[in-house]
Design a protein around this motif. Structure first.
Motif, PDB file in Angstrom:
ATOM      1  N   LEU A 230       6.642  -2.506   0.755  1.00  0.00           N
ATOM      2  CA  LEU A 230       6.719  -1.149   0.214  1.00  0.00           C
ATOM      3  C   LEU A 230       7.428  -1.135  -1.136  1.00  0.00           C
ATOM      4  O   LEU A 230       7.056  -0.377  -2.045  1.00  0.00           O
ATOM      5  CB  LEU A 230       7.445  -0.232   1.200  1.00  0.00           C
ATOM      6  CG  LEU A 230       6.690   0.079   2.499  1.00  0.00           C
ATOM      7  CD1 LEU A 230       7.555   0.901   3.452  1.00  0.00           C
ATOM      8  CD2 LEU A 230       5.383   0.823   2.203  1.00  0.00           C
ATOM      9  N   SER A 231       8.452  -1.979  -1.286  1.00  0.00           N
ATOM     10  CA  SER A 231       9.161  -2.079  -2.557  1.00  0.00           C
ATOM     11  C   SER A 231       8.243  -2.635  -3.646  1.00  0.00           C
ATOM     12  O   SER A 231       8.207  -2.130  -4.776  1.00  0.00           O
ATOM     13  CB  SER A 231      10.388  -2.975  -2.400  1.00  0.00           C
ATOM     14  OG  SER A 231      11.036  -3.165  -3.642  1.00  0.00           O
ATOM     15  N   ASN A 232       7.493  -3.676  -3.300  1.00  0.00           N
ATOM     16  CA  ASN A 232       6.539  -4.278  -4.236  1.00  0.00           C
ATOM     17  C   ASN A 232       5.442  -3.291  -4.600  1.00  0.00           C
ATOM     18  O   ASN A 232       4.999  -3.207  -5.748  1.00  0.00           O
ATOM     19  CB  ASN A 232       5.935  -5.539  -3.610  1.00  0.00           C
ATOM     20  CG  ASN A 232       5.271  -6.443  -4.636  1.00  0.00           C
ATOM     21  OD1 ASN A 232       5.130  -6.094  -5.798  1.00  0.00           O
ATOM     22  ND2 ASN A 232       4.867  -7.622  -4.189  1.00  0.00           N
ATOM     23  N   LEU A 233       5.023  -2.527  -3.612  1.00  0.00           N
ATOM     24  CA  LEU A 233       3.983  -1.528  -3.828  1.00  0.00           C
ATOM     25  C   LEU A 233       4.468  -0.456  -4.803  1.00  0.00           C
ATOM     26  O   LEU A 233       3.743  -0.040  -5.710  1.00  0.00           O
ATOM     27  CB  LEU A 233       3.606  -0.890  -2.493  1.00  0.00           C
ATOM     28  CG  LEU A 233       2.279  -0.126  -2.397  1.00  0.00           C
ATOM     29  CD1 LEU A 233       1.109  -1.030  -2.706  1.00  0.00           C
ATOM     30  CD2 LEU A 233       2.134   0.464  -0.998  1.00  0.00           C
ATOM     31  N   ILE A 359      -7.188  -7.087  -8.707  1.00  0.00           N
ATOM     32  CA  ILE A 359      -6.088  -6.584  -9.550  1.00  0.00           C
ATOM     33  C   ILE A 359      -4.802  -6.361  -8.757  1.00  0.00           C
ATOM     34  O   ILE A 359      -3.729  -6.217  -9.339  1.00  0.00           O
ATOM     35  CB  ILE A 359      -6.473  -5.269 -10.254  1.00  0.00           C
ATOM     36  CG1 ILE A 359      -6.691  -4.136  -9.243  1.00  0.00           C
ATOM     37  CG2 ILE A 359      -7.687  -5.455 -11.147  1.00  0.00           C
ATOM     38  CD1 ILE A 359      -6.914  -2.778  -9.882  1.00  0.00           C
ATOM     39  N   MET A 360      -4.907  -6.347  -7.416  1.00  0.00           N
ATOM     40  CA  MET A 360      -3.720  -6.096  -6.596  1.00  0.00           C
ATOM     41  C   MET A 360      -2.891  -7.373  -6.417  1.00  0.00           C
ATOM     42  O   MET A 360      -3.454  -8.437  -6.178  1.00  0.00           O
ATOM     43  CB  MET A 360      -4.125  -5.564  -5.217  1.00  0.00           C
ATOM     44  CG  MET A 360      -4.733  -4.175  -5.250  1.00  0.00           C
ATOM     45  SD  MET A 360      -3.567  -2.960  -5.892  1.00  0.00           S
ATOM     46  CE  MET A 360      -4.674  -1.576  -6.210  1.00  0.00           C
ATOM     47  N   PRO A 361      -1.561  -7.266  -6.525  1.00  0.00           N
ATOM     48  CA  PRO A 361      -0.693  -8.422  -6.281  1.00  0.00           C
ATOM     49  C   PRO A 361      -0.941  -9.004  -4.890  1.00  0.00           C
ATOM     50  O   PRO A 361      -1.208  -8.268  -3.941  1.00  0.00           O
ATOM     51  CB  PRO A 361       0.718  -7.835  -6.391  1.00  0.00           C
ATOM     52  CG  PRO A 361       0.552  -6.647  -7.277  1.00  0.00           C
ATOM     53  CD  PRO A 361      -0.796  -6.089  -6.945  1.00  0.00           C
ATOM     54  N   ARG A 362      -0.828 -10.293  -4.763  1.00  0.00           N
ATOM     55  CA  ARG A 362      -1.212 -10.986  -3.536  1.00  0.00           C
ATOM     56  C   ARG A 362      -0.481 -10.479  -2.294  1.00  0.00           C
ATOM     57  O   ARG A 362      -1.084 -10.272  -1.251  1.00  0.00           O
ATOM     58  CB  ARG A 362      -0.943 -12.485  -3.715  1.00  0.00           C
ATOM     59  CG  ARG A 362      -1.499 -13.354  -2.601  1.00  0.00           C
ATOM     60  CD  ARG A 362      -1.057 -14.787  -2.797  1.00  0.00           C
ATOM     61  NE  ARG A 362      -1.685 -15.694  -1.853  1.00  0.00           N
ATOM     62  CZ  ARG A 362      -1.222 -16.911  -1.583  1.00  0.00           C
ATOM     63  NH1 ARG A 362      -0.117 -17.342  -2.166  1.00  0.00           N
ATOM     64  NH2 ARG A 362      -1.834 -17.689  -0.712  1.00  0.00           N
ATOM     65  N   ASP A 363       0.825 -10.273  -2.404  1.00  0.00           N
ATOM     66  CA  ASP A 363       1.615  -9.890  -1.230  1.00  0.00           C
ATOM     67  C   ASP A 363       1.320  -8.478  -0.741  1.00  0.00           C
ATOM     68  O   ASP A 363       1.660  -8.129   0.394  1.00  0.00           O
ATOM     69  CB  ASP A 363       3.112 -10.024  -1.530  1.00  0.00           C
ATOM     70  CG  ASP A 363       3.566 -11.475  -1.529  1.00  0.00           C
ATOM     71  OD1 ASP A 363       2.805 -12.334  -1.035  1.00  0.00           O
ATOM     72  OD2 ASP A 363       4.674 -11.747  -2.034  1.00  0.00           O
ATOM     73  N   VAL A 364       0.757  -7.648  -1.596  1.00  0.00           N
ATOM     74  CA  VAL A 364       0.442  -6.261  -1.200  1.00  0.00           C
ATOM     75  C   VAL A 364      -1.042  -5.980  -1.408  1.00  0.00           C
ATOM     76  O   VAL A 364      -1.432  -4.852  -1.683  1.00  0.00           O
ATOM     77  CB  VAL A 364       1.302  -5.244  -1.995  1.00  0.00           C
ATOM     78  CG1 VAL A 364       2.759  -5.376  -1.625  1.00  0.00           C
ATOM     79  CG2 VAL A 364       1.100  -5.411  -3.494  1.00  0.00           C
ATOM     80  N   ARG A 365      -1.840  -6.998  -1.244  1.00  0.00           N
ATOM     81  CA  ARG A 365      -3.266  -6.862  -1.541  1.00  0.00           C
ATOM     82  C   ARG A 365      -3.931  -5.806  -0.662  1.00  0.00           C
ATOM     83  O   ARG A 365      -4.663  -4.940  -1.145  1.00  0.00           O
ATOM     84  CB  ARG A 365      -3.971  -8.216  -1.369  1.00  0.00           C
ATOM     85  CG  ARG A 365      -5.406  -8.233  -1.867  1.00  0.00           C
ATOM     86  CD  ARG A 365      -5.949  -9.651  -1.834  1.00  0.00           C
ATOM     87  NE  ARG A 365      -5.350 -10.468  -2.876  1.00  0.00           N
ATOM     88  CZ  ARG A 365      -5.282 -11.807  -2.833  1.00  0.00           C
ATOM     89  NH1 ARG A 365      -5.723 -12.446  -1.758  1.00  0.00           N
ATOM     90  NH2 ARG A 365      -4.755 -12.455  -3.830  1.00  0.00           N
ATOM     91  N   THR A 366      -3.676  -5.857   0.641  1.00  0.00           N
ATOM     92  CA  THR A 366      -4.282  -4.873   1.547  1.00  0.00           C
ATOM     93  C   THR A 366      -3.657  -3.496   1.355  1.00  0.00           C
ATOM     94  O   THR A 366      -4.366  -2.483   1.289  1.00  0.00           O
ATOM     95  CB  THR A 366      -4.112  -5.306   3.013  1.00  0.00           C
ATOM     96  OG1 THR A 366      -4.698  -6.590   3.197  1.00  0.00           O
ATOM     97  CG2 THR A 366      -4.802  -4.305   3.944  1.00  0.00           C
ATOM     98  N   SER A 367      -2.336  -3.456   1.251  1.00  0.00           N
ATOM     99  CA  SER A 367      -1.642  -2.176   1.076  1.00  0.00           C
ATOM    100  C   SER A 367      -2.053  -1.499  -0.219  1.00  0.00           C
ATOM    101  O   SER A 367      -2.379  -0.298  -0.238  1.00  0.00           O
ATOM    102  CB  SER A 367      -0.128  -2.389   1.069  1.00  0.00           C
ATOM    103  OG  SER A 367       0.297  -3.058   2.226  1.00  0.00           O
ATOM    104  N   GLY A 368      -2.030  -2.244  -1.315  1.00  0.00           N
ATOM    105  CA  GLY A 368      -2.374  -1.671  -2.616  1.00  0.00           C
ATOM    106  C   GLY A 368      -3.803  -1.188  -2.669  1.00  0.00           C
ATOM    107  O   GLY A 368      -4.092  -0.089  -3.148  1.00  0.00           O
ATOM    108  N   PHE A 369      -4.715  -2.024  -2.176  1.00  0.00           N
ATOM    109  CA  PHE A 369      -6.134  -1.648  -2.121  1.00  0.00           C
ATOM    110  C   PHE A 369      -6.299  -0.388  -1.289  1.00  0.00           C
ATOM    111  O   PHE A 369      -6.959   0.571  -1.715  1.00  0.00           O
ATOM    112  CB  PHE A 369      -6.942  -2.802  -1.522  1.00  0.00           C
ATOM    113  CG  PHE A 369      -8.428  -2.558  -1.498  1.00  0.00           C
ATOM    114  CD1 PHE A 369      -9.006  -1.624  -0.635  1.00  0.00           C
ATOM    115  CD2 PHE A 369      -9.279  -3.284  -2.325  1.00  0.00           C
ATOM    116  CE1 PHE A 369     -10.372  -1.405  -0.603  1.00  0.00           C
ATOM    117  CE2 PHE A 369     -10.652  -3.074  -2.302  1.00  0.00           C
ATOM    118  CZ  PHE A 369     -11.201  -2.129  -1.439  1.00  0.00           C
TER     119      PHE A 369
END
Length: 430
Positions: A230-233, A359-369
């Motif tokens: 969530l912080s990364n997001l 384009i989404m960072p790897r660690d938040v790929r699913t969350s960001g998408f």
């Protein structure tokens, strides 16, 4: 031996694509049915003085469920990024199935009163909550099992699987229009397709259980906690907002040519139910064919080129196309119009979905998408039937929904130009 191994890997990949997209089928099947039978659902669960009021209430329930998508993305997205793609997709399927059962078997207003509308509302919220990460989870899974040279093509099957649901649902609807009278469909037969959906849920569960975790996720040394995700997001909010605007055209176009089209054909163009369903079936088949082609073209010519070209064509052709259709109404003209919109939607989406995973960072790929896609669906796609119906009612112009499509296209054009410029700068300074 080497040839055999390649063939086995290819077969395994095809099987994985089929199994992971099965949940997408159920999601889109129920969502499409809700739009297809919006009028009957409205008259079953809502007490209204006019057919227009009942239709608007139904489309509002349809739209409200989309508000749950961002919440589902924020709750379930970090879970999938933390615990794994396979386990997360099993959870989303379970919640989605619950919503399907509620809608299929809830008694009408005459039996339960206001409780009937509340239950339908709850069922739609459950579906919206699970859908918030279902599409993102599937897209990320496909992108992670693909290679660099075919990632667009492989990822495009997420959207292509939804078209199978559209065609299947429309065929069922067409068959019912032949077997049952309009009065029978209105009273009870509209539930049959929803019950059919419930019957295939166990099979989808079996297919999902056979999935293997992606190598990309399984090979990671560190799986971030929910707090870290969530912080990364939050720190990547600009990318998430850009992703949302990138999705605007996809979700608006999709819900216009699939969910809104049957109602548009019947209520606005005054075509028969059968004619509207024939057109919808054709759109589903067209999308299914063009989407993988769009994904392949994005692999070959680049994501940016395809996104810009299709956005521009939507902007300059939407109004003339709908103006021609509404001033020269016929089933043939409706099919031509929808085929063109289907082509543009498919080519845009074929490049857009894979771009969003990249384009989404790897660690938040699913969350960001999922958050980006859910926000776009809530703001643009889910409201498309409501806005299109409202615009026509207020302006008296049957062509007016074109302005909503054009607005989404402008947003996507601006976003593509700025997003890829930022990505290029990021690569240069890295």
């Amino acid at each position: 031996m080497q040839t055999t191994e390649v063939a086995e890997k290819k077969q395994s990949q095809v099987r994985a694509i089929f199994n992971v997209t099965s949940g997408n089928f159920l999601e889109q099947y129920d969502f499409f049915l809700f739009g297809l039978y919006a009028k009957f659902i409205g008259e079953t669960f809502f007490q209204s003085d006019s057919a227009y009021a009942a239709l608007i209430k139904t489309f509002l329930i349809f739209a409200v469920s989309f508000l749950m998508r961002p919440i589902g993305a924020l709750v379930l997205g970090p879970y999938v990024d933390r615990i794994g793609r396979r386990k997360g997709l099993m959870v989303t399927l379970s919640i989605m199935a619950l919503g399907s059962v509620i809608i299929a078997f809830t008694p009408g207003y005459q039996t339960l009163g206001i409780a009937a509308a509340v239950l339908i509302f709850v069922g739609r919220l459950a579906q919206g909550f699970s859908a918030g990460v279902e599409l993102g989870g599937v897209s990320v899974y496909l992108s992670e099992i693909a290679k660099d040279n075919n990632r667009g093509f492989i990822t495009s099957w997420q959207s292509a699987s939804q078209q199978v649901a559209v065609v299947f649902a429309a065929l069922l609807g067409y068959g019912m229009s032949i077997v049952f009278t309009k009065a029978q469909v209105h009273d009870w037969a509209w539930r049959i397709p929803f019950i059919v959906g419930c019957m295939i849920i166990p099979m989808i569960f079996m297919m999902r259980r056979s999935l293997k975790e992606t190598e990309d996720f399984a090979s990671r040394q560190h799986h971030p906690t929910t707090k870290e995700i969530l912080s990364n997001l939050a720190s990547n909010w600009r990318i998430v907002i850009s992703g949302m605007l990138l999705v605007a055209t996809t979700t608006t176009m999709f819900y216009f040519i699939t969910v809104y089209t049957p109602t548009f054909g019947k209520e606005v163009l005054h075509l028969t139910t059968k004619e509207s369903l024939i057109a919808t079936i054709m759109v589903g088949v067209s999308n299914f064919i063009f989407l993988p082609i769009g994904g392949h073209l994005s692999d070959k010519f680049g994501r940016r080129t395809l996104l810009l070209a299709t956005s521009f064509l939507i902007l300059v052709t939407a109004y003339p196309l709908l103006n021609w259709l509404t001033h020269s109404i016929s089933l043939g003209h409706l099919m031509i119009s929808l085929l063109w919109l289907s082509l543009l939607y498919s080519f845009y989406n074929g490049a857009m979905v894979v771009t969003l995973t990249e384009i989404m960072p790897r660690d938040v790929r699913t969350s960001g998408f999922s958050v980006a896609y859910s926000l776009a669906t809530s703001v643009f796609g889910g409201l498309t039937p409501v806005i299109a119906t409202f615009i026509v009612q207020q302006t008296g112009s049957k062509t007016s929904p074109a302005f909503w499509l054009m607005f989404a296209a402008v947003l996507s054009l601006i976003t593509v130009l700025t997003l890829f410029k930022q990505m290029k700068l990021r690569r240069v300074t890295a």
